[in-house]
Design an enzyme around this catalytic site. Structure first.
Site, short mmCIF file in Angstrom:
data_model
loop_
_atom_site.label_atom_id
_atom_site.label_comp_id
_atom_site.label_asym_id
_atom_site.label_seq_id
_atom_site.Cartn_x
_atom_site.Cartn_y
_atom_site.Cartn_z
N GLY A 99 -3.03 4.79 -2.57
CA GLY A 99 -1.89 4.03 -3.11
C GLY A 99 -1.67 2.95 -2.16
O GLY A 99 -1.90 3.03 -1.08
N THR B 174 0.15 5.70 4.75
CA THR B 174 0.68 6.53 3.56
C THR B 174 2.12 6.11 3.58
O THR B 174 2.85 6.45 4.72
CB THR B 174 0.19 7.88 3.29
N ASP C 139 3.89 8.59 2.45
CA ASP C 139 4.35 10.00 2.83
C ASP C 139 4.54 10.31 4.29
O ASP C 139 5.03 11.20 4.78
CB ASP C 139 3.67 10.91 2.04
N ARG D 218 30.27 10.78 -11.08
CA ARG D 218 29.32 11.68 -11.62
C ARG D 218 28.39 12.09 -10.45
O ARG D 218 28.85 12.35 -9.15
CB ARG D 218 28.46 10.70 -12.22
N GLY E 36 6.57 11.59 -3.03
CA GLY E 36 6.62 12.89 -2.01
C GLY E 36 5.98 13.91 -2.73
O GLY E 36 6.49 14.62 -3.42
N ARG E 37 4.66 13.91 -2.56
CA ARG E 37 3.79 14.64 -3.37
C ARG E 37 3.82 16.17 -2.98
O ARG E 37 4.58 17.07 -3.60
CB ARG E 37 2.28 14.44 -3.43
N GLU F 109 9.28 14.30 -5.76
CA GLU F 109 8.49 14.49 -6.99
C GLU F 109 7.81 15.49 -7.16
O GLU F 109 7.46 16.23 -8.22
CB GLU F 109 7.69 13.07 -7.23
N ARG G 30 7.18 1.74 -2.60
CA ARG G 30 6.44 1.44 -1.80
C ARG G 30 5.94 -0.24 -2.37
O ARG G 30 5.00 -0.77 -1.94
CB ARG G 30 5.13 2.07 -1.97
#
Lengths: 382, 338
Positions: A10, A152, A154, A189, A197-198, A250, A302
């Site tokens: 990525g 990365t 992350d 709300r 963020g895997r 995510e 990103r």
């Protein structure tokens, strides 16, 4: 000496700054740099006997060519998730045949080394995350001189405290959350903000910590919706502006559910993630009856120009990597350790995983960042 | 001296506070008083008001949101119409009621005017689709946010040789998509007013990629017709996987072009945050004009921008059918497709 450089995986802001700094530093030493286009894909798809394909996947670079590239995000060399050591039958180029008796996925590493030789590359500088760099390690083991630069959003490459791109990603997250506050508050709300963020929840955790978000759901800890709903309802009632916010990685999962994946796995075994924010939002709406603002920050995290910190690290990693390459070293990854620039064996990326230390930084009961100790930790706390 | 009541209703919109500030400061210059009505129509029905002096509107100009709060209540839906608001108007001696809201809110105001209230409308929507005015405040801010996002996403799209679909607000009209798409140099813009041919869009992307530009940005207004034959996946809990028309378009474009296609839905990011300079100026001028119309007793009107002038127009004009993107503008955008 001819230095090859490529970007894989990525994109993150700062890649172009790193490319520029490698080219300029190499030029100072009197060496030349050739860019390999589209990550490791070039090493698979180039036919060394075909000058047109050699040209298609390469970009000769000098200080004039790179003069302005550091001003934008993305990567001028483009990227891919190709892995020449694991090639599906459908991805094998016409001019190659799999080795006799080999099983899919096929290993075309000997071909990749032929391509590097055809380009006359003496040392290779791959810029990537752990997937991209793992193939750099493989090439090093095959005898190709390799100096790796970790990147990365992350910040999850094992062996370094920092990877190019993380600071800008968090900066974007904090900025967008700030902008969502007025709408969330005006309508009283609950905002559910999904962040990239895997397998690790750093981006959700650190962004929530820095943006002062009420709760953070991270990949490491499955979330009990009823408990989260109770907390958010109370947070909202306690807020004079009558709203609450929660970040969601995510890769997070709802208790009793599974990771939301779609599409086919890529060469590194990863499938596309996404949708957990919407899911958490729908469930919170059902439990609390409060209207939800669902927002996925996604690719915006990103995108765009690097912040100062990422420019700083990208430049310094690039200078350090170029110097190591010129010295004739191989199998090293440039890194930050204890706040100091250094380099480590590239094999370190495979020797562990870098994750949020949940016990030290997160309260899994209340779904809140909870930084128990700061002293002795690296700048970004992990 | 007269008393002006002011309320904000409906969705959040950058510039609301600037309107309130413009109104309050100009009203005091005119020797009028301003009462802020809290939480939209709900506050008017329930009598929740507070005095707004110049001090109360200090430092609110750059702030998003609304200091008065808002709600989705409506006196004709949740009350007895004019009767349910008359008490608050009378008890507080409100001579003019300034209503800041979208087309639905303005229609309610028009009806209250017909039933006896002295109303002045201030049109509010980031969608820029209210009739009777050239621009609404909030639109410029939203366009800038989307344009910034397109600029940033372009580098990502290029790095990965991808098509990125950017879904923006616009349920029935495509003003934000058209302006931001034009400003961001998008390769295609899909809006509800103009039917599209997905094959044609795919062909345009394929042609562009064949000529060496290996990435494309397509701006999609949320209200366009979804492509045919799309079934939404359900997740393990039975919820639809990801809403949004762009998520339905992406696999179709990916299949027709063979290029990886990704989606970014800008959603609420478009209406949050701080107003642009243009919106601050426009909103301030609209607020000041509303105060002047109140001082002149010109009720049943709406403030508007016409040919770069701020004027009062009949409120009914703002309640006419919402306004779509004009052909001239969209044809300019189309010149840059591909």
């Amino acid at each position: 000496m001819r230095i090859g450089i490529l970007t894989g995986g990525g994109d993150v802001p700062g890649l172009n700054a790193a490319i520029k700094a490698v080219v300029n530093r190499a030029a100072e030493h009197g060496h030349e740099v050739i860019g390999l286009r589209r990550g490791w894909a070039g090493l698979l798809y180039v036919n060394p006997d075909d000058p047109a394909s050699l040209e298609e996947f390469s970009q000769p670079m000098d200080p004039n060519w790179v003069r302005t590239i550091d001003r934008s995000g993305g990567t001028v060399l483009h990227s891919s998730r190709t892995h020449p050591g694991k090639v599906k039958a459908s991805d094998v180029p016409d001019f190659l045949t799999p080795p006799d008796g080999a099983q899919e996925p096929y290993d075309f590493t000997p071909h990749a080394i032929d391509v590097l030789e055809a380009y006359g590359i003496d040392v290779l500088i791959p810029i990537g995350g752990d997937d991209t760099l793992s193939y750099g390690l493989r090439l090093h083991q095959e005898g190709v001189p390799v100096i790796a630069i970790p990147k990365t959003m992350d910040n999850d490459v094992h062996g370094t405290d920092y990877c190019i791109g993380f600071s800008t990603a968090v900066t974007r997250g904090v900025e967008f959350i700030g902008n969502l506050r007025t709408s969330t508050g005006s309508h009283e709300r609950i905002a559910v903000v999904e962040l990239f963020g895997r397998y690790s929840g750093e981006t959700s955790l650190i962004t929530a910590y820095l943006a002062g978000v009420d709760r953070a759901v991270i990949s490491e800890v499955p979330v009990d919706i009823n408990r989260l709903a109770d907390y958010l309802t109370a947070d909202r009632a306690a807020n004079p502006s009558q709203y609450a916010m929660v970040t969601v990685s995510e890769g997070a999962v709802v208790e009793g559910g599974e990771m939301l994946l779609s599409g086919e796995a890529d060469a590194y075994g990863h499938r596309k993630l996404g949708g957990v924010g919407e899911q958490v939002g729908s469930m919170l709406k059902e439990v609390t009856g409060i209207h939800i603002i669902n927002q996925t920050i996604g690719y915006l995290m990103r995108s765009g120009s690097p912040d100062s910190l990422d420019l700083m690290v990208a430049n310094n990693y690039a200078v350090m990597a170029t110097d190591l390459a010129v010295e004739g070293q191989s199998g090293r990854m440039v890194a930050l350790k204890g706040g100091t620039y250094t380099n480590v064996p590239i094999s370190m990326i495979g020797e562990g995983v870098k994750r949020v230390d949940v016990g030290e930084m997160y309260d899994p009961e209340t779904y809140r960042p909870n930084i128990r100790h700061v002293g002795g930790k690296p700048m970004f706390l992990y | 001296m007269s008393v002006i009541g002011v309320l904000t209703a409906g969705g959040d919109c950058p510039g609301l506070n600037a309107v309130i500030r413009g109104l309050v400061v100009r009203a005091h210059e005119n020797d009028d008083e301003v009462l802020g009505i809290l939480n939209g129509w709900e506050g008017l029905m329930e009598g929740h008001v507070e005095m707004l002096d110049n001090h109360a509107v200090e430092e609110i100009l750059p702030k998003g949101g609304t200091i008065l709060g808002t709600s989705r209540k409506d006196p004709y839906v949740h009350g007895d119409g004019y009767e349910s608001v008359a008490r608050t108007l009378k008890r507080n001696d409100i001579d003019s009621l300034v209503v800041i809201g979208g087309d639905g809110t303005l229609r309610t105001a028009l009806r209250l005017g017909e039933d006896g209230a002295n109303v002045i409308g201030v049109p509010k929507t980031i969608d820029n689709d209210i009739s009777g005015t050239d621009f609404t405040f909030g639109f410029d801010t939203a366009v800038q946010i989307v344009t910034d996002a397109i600029d940033r996403l372009t580098t990502t799209a290029e790095a990965h040789n991808r098509v990125i679909l950017v879904e923006v607000m616009g349920r029935t009209k495509g003003w934000i998509a058209t302006y931001a798409g034009l400003a961001g140099g998008a390769q295609a813009i899909l809006i509800p007013e103009v039917p599209y041919d997905i094959e044609q869009i795919a062909a345009l992307i394929r042609r562009r990629h064949r000529h060496g530009k290996n990435y494309s940005i397509v701006v999609v207004a949320e209200g366009i017709e979804p492509p045919e034959k799309v079934t939404l996946q359900k997740d393990v809990f039975g919820f639809d996987r990801l809403g949004g028309v762009a998520y339905q378009l992406a696999p179709v474009i990916e299949e027709l072009t063979g290029y990886e296609t990704r989606v970014t839905v800008l959603g609420h990011l478009q209406r949050g945050g701080t107003p642009s300079a243009f919106d601050r100026v426009l909103a301030t001028r609209l607020g000041a004009k509303a105060a002047d119309l109140a001082a002149e007793g010109q009720h049943g009107t709406m403030v508007a921008m016409r040919n770069a002038n701020i004027v009062g127009v009949p409120l009914a004009e703002g309640c006419a059918e919402i306004r779509g993107v004009d052909d001239e503008l969209f044809s300019v955008a189309q010149s840059f497709f591909g």
